[in-house]
Design a protein around this motif. Structure first.
Motif, PDB file in Angstrom:
ATOM      1  N   LEU A  65       0.826  -1.205   0.000  1.00 31.66           N
ATOM      2  CA  LEU A  65       0.000   0.000   0.000  1.00 31.66           C
ATOM      3  C   LEU A  65       0.864   1.262   0.000  1.00 31.66           C
ATOM      4  CD1 LEU A  65      -2.957   0.737  -0.044  1.00 31.66           C
ATOM      5  CD2 LEU A  65      -2.937   0.753   2.458  1.00 31.66           C
ATOM      6  N   LEU A  69       0.641   3.772  -3.262  1.00 29.77           N
ATOM      7  CA  LEU A  69       0.105   5.123  -3.051  1.00 29.77           C
ATOM      8  C   LEU A  69       1.149   6.203  -3.310  1.00 29.77           C
ATOM      9  CD1 LEU A  69      -2.166   4.695   0.109  1.00 29.77           C
ATOM     10  CD2 LEU A  69      -2.848   4.928  -2.286  1.00 29.77           C
ATOM     11  N   SER A  70       2.423   5.855  -3.166  1.00 31.41           N
ATOM     12  CA  SER A  70       3.463   6.856  -3.413  1.00 31.41           C
ATOM     13  C   SER A  70       3.525   7.261  -4.882  1.00 31.41           C
ATOM     14  CB  SER A  70       4.826   6.311  -2.967  1.00 31.41           C
ATOM     15  OG  SER A  70       5.295   5.294  -3.849  1.00 31.41           O
ATOM     16  N   TYR A  72       0.886   8.094  -6.653  1.00 31.08           N
ATOM     17  CA  TYR A  72      -0.272   8.924  -6.979  1.00 31.08           C
ATOM     18  C   TYR A  72      -0.244  10.207  -6.162  1.00 31.08           C
ATOM     19  CZ  TYR A  72      -2.143   4.831  -9.353  1.00 31.08           C
ATOM     20  OH  TYR A  72      -2.313   3.766 -10.199  1.00 31.08           O
ATOM     21  N   ILE A  77      -3.980  12.305   2.843  1.00 25.66           N
ATOM     22  CA  ILE A  77      -4.915  11.209   3.134  1.00 25.66           C
ATOM     23  C   ILE A  77      -5.509  11.398   4.530  1.00 25.66           C
ATOM     24  CG2 ILE A  77      -5.126   8.726   3.496  1.00 25.66           C
ATOM     25  CD1 ILE A  77      -2.995   8.319   1.354  1.00 25.66           C
ATOM     26  N   MET A  80      -8.781   5.809   5.219  1.00 21.34           N
ATOM     27  CA  MET A  80      -8.825   4.714   4.262  1.00 21.34           C
ATOM     28  C   MET A  80      -9.642   3.575   4.867  1.00 21.34           C
ATOM     29  SD  MET A  80      -4.975   4.517   2.610  1.00 21.34           S
ATOM     30  CE  MET A  80      -4.194   4.035   4.157  1.00 21.34           C
ATOM     31  N   ILE A  95     -10.356   5.710  -0.411  1.00 21.50           N
ATOM     32  CA  ILE A  95      -9.384   6.644   0.151  1.00 21.50           C
ATOM     33  C   ILE A  95      -9.981   8.047   0.153  1.00 21.50           C
ATOM     34  CG2 ILE A  95      -7.058   7.582  -0.081  1.00 21.50           C
ATOM     35  CD1 ILE A  95      -6.415   5.058  -1.783  1.00 21.50           C
ATOM     36  N   THR A  97      -9.284  11.991   0.904  1.00 23.04           N
ATOM     37  CA  THR A  97      -8.193  12.950   1.064  1.00 23.04           C
ATOM     38  C   THR A  97      -8.759  14.363   1.104  1.00 23.04           C
ATOM     39  OG1 THR A  97      -7.722  13.513  -1.260  1.00 23.04           O
ATOM     40  CG2 THR A  97      -6.887  11.392  -0.459  1.00 23.04           C
ATOM     41  N   LEU A 104      -8.904   2.632  -4.902  1.00 16.30           N
ATOM     42  CA  LEU A 104      -7.760   1.885  -5.414  1.00 16.30           C
ATOM     43  C   LEU A 104      -8.158   0.431  -5.606  1.00 16.30           C
ATOM     44  CD1 LEU A 104      -4.683   1.608  -6.036  1.00 16.30           C
ATOM     45  CD2 LEU A 104      -4.384   1.096  -3.588  1.00 16.30           C
ATOM     46  N   MET A 157      -6.448   3.367 -10.177  1.00 20.43           N
ATOM     47  CA  MET A 157      -7.016   4.329  -9.242  1.00 20.43           C
ATOM     48  C   MET A 157      -8.161   5.064  -9.936  1.00 20.43           C
ATOM     49  SD  MET A 157      -6.530   5.531  -6.068  1.00 20.43           S
ATOM     50  CE  MET A 157      -4.772   5.370  -5.683  1.00 20.43           C
TER      51      MET A 157
END
Length: 392
Positions: A65, A69-70, A72, A77, A80, A95, A97, A104, A157
């Motif tokens: 994870l 996620l890094s 995008y 955030i 989740m 998710i 934000t 995802l 995503m």
């Protein structure tokens, strides 16, 4: 589907330039030549750890994870949570934000061929450009690609919007038919580098083989064997009718391939998103439309399938096709084959899971097939009335 699954995701348009066509990063692959962009890679492949919960659903690992996620740029955030709908082998995460809500998804094994995913993405990008209601993909941070590959898995995503399941109203049914016609119209001349499959429920050898498998497995049950013979004969008769009507001469185009209520989100009787493009294929449009008419008009019931009604909801059947006709008029020849194609679709949908497991979901296979027989008999008896109903 006789027991429609819940809808999964939907999305809204973004103002940023739209995504490149994601594709596999294999230098020796001939398909990569001329492809706009390659799928972004998060590093060399190794076997991914796929945690599984007590409910049998695959989950995301912590390292997985963090790495995914890094890639995008979603903003800060805030929350989740697992989004437990759809395939147990395709984990999803909602998710939240400070810039919005996203979803995802890791593609399930067997549905992660990068060429097929690339085709699905090209299809979705084309539809999104035409303002069709569907889940919009979010591009990766670095190259704005539509998919990410990590540890041999493929990730997507989406922007997320809320919606409800099929409300079973005539208005929602009409809009479902209308939106399918819009889909067909927008894809009438669509082409991509990956050629989609052409197989369908129509005249599929696997259906007759599956009925033989069921009959052999249940050879001690004379009623089930009789049902299998009736369904095999009915399937062949329906396919012959459709072929004799001229199906082979009708134009092929990209169709959805799985147009049913569970693949849509609704708001106030209107379709706000169509999901799941993995079954897209190249066929005459009426194969897709007849299946849609079946899925939006079929009637189920409780655990005792012997009490399920044999008839379809004729009001919803008519309204679905009226919605379609409001956008893209069906020919008289196409209308005539709809009941026969519905017979084929219903038999095919029942046969495959029962041949594989002996069950249709939680329902015993033999009893389910006997119920399908009664529905087929009703459709056969009512064919002329159904055609006249939508031909007026």
């Amino acid at each position: 589907m006789l027991a429609p699954s819940g809808s999964e995701v939907a999305s809204q348009a973004t103002e940023q330039p739209y995504l490149g066509w994601g594709f596999v990063t294999i230098a020796s692959c001939p398909y990569t030549q001329g492809v706009p962009q390659a799928a972004e890679s998060a590093g060399p492949a190794r076997e991914i750890d796929r945690p599984v919960g007590q409910d049998g659903r695959e989950k995301y690992g912590t390292e997985e994870l963090a790495t995914v996620l890094s890639h995008y740029d979603l903003g800060v955030i805030q929350r989740m949570r697992e989004f437990n709908r759809g395939s147990r082998k395709a984990p999803k995460l909602q998710i939240d934000t400070d810039t919005g809500r996203f979803l995802l998804k890791r593609r399930a094994r067997g549905r992660d061929d990068p060429f097929k995913v690339a085709f699905c993405h090209a299809l979705q990008l084309h539809l999104a450009d035409k303002q069709f209601p569907l889940p919009h993909l979010i591009g990766t941070r670095r190259d704005n690609n539509s998919m990410l590959q990590w540890e041999g898995a493929i990730y997507e995503m989406f922007e997320y919007i809320p919606g409800s399941g099929y409300p079973q109203t005539l208005e929602a049914t009409y809009d479902s038919g209308r939106v399918q016609a819009v889909y067909h119209t927008l894809l009438d001349s669509f082409s991509a580098q990956w050629e989609p499959p052409r197989g369908s429920y129509h005249e599929a050898p696997a259906v007759r083989k599956g009925l033989g498998t069921i009959a052999e497995a249940m050879r001690g049950k004379k009623d089930v064997r009789a049902s299998c013979k009736f369904l095999a004969d009915s399937y062949a008769e329906a396919a012959t009718f459709v072929n004799d009507a001229g199906l082979a001469g009708w134009a092929d185009q990209i169709v959805h391939g799985d147009w049913h209520p569970g693949n849509m989100l609704f708001h106030e009787d209107h379709v706000v998103a169509v999901i799941d493009y993995d079954s897209a294929r190249k066929l005459p449009r009426i194969i897709d439309t007849a299946n849609g008419a079946l899925q939006f008009s079929i009637l189920g019931g409780g655990d005792d399938v012997s009490k399920w009604p044999s008839h379809i909801d004729q009001s919803r059947f008519k309204r679905f096709l009226r919605g379609y006709d409001a956008v893209a008029q069906l020919s008289t020849a196409e209308l005539r084959v709809i009941p026969a194609l519905m017979i084929e679709a219903l038999i095919a949908e029942a046969v495959f899971p029962i041949a594989a497991t002996g069950q249709f979901g939680r329902l015993e296979g033999g009893a389910f097939l006997n119920m399908v027989v009664s529905k087929i008999q009703w459709l056969q008896k009512s064919t002329d009335d159904l055609v006249a109903m939508v031909a007026d």
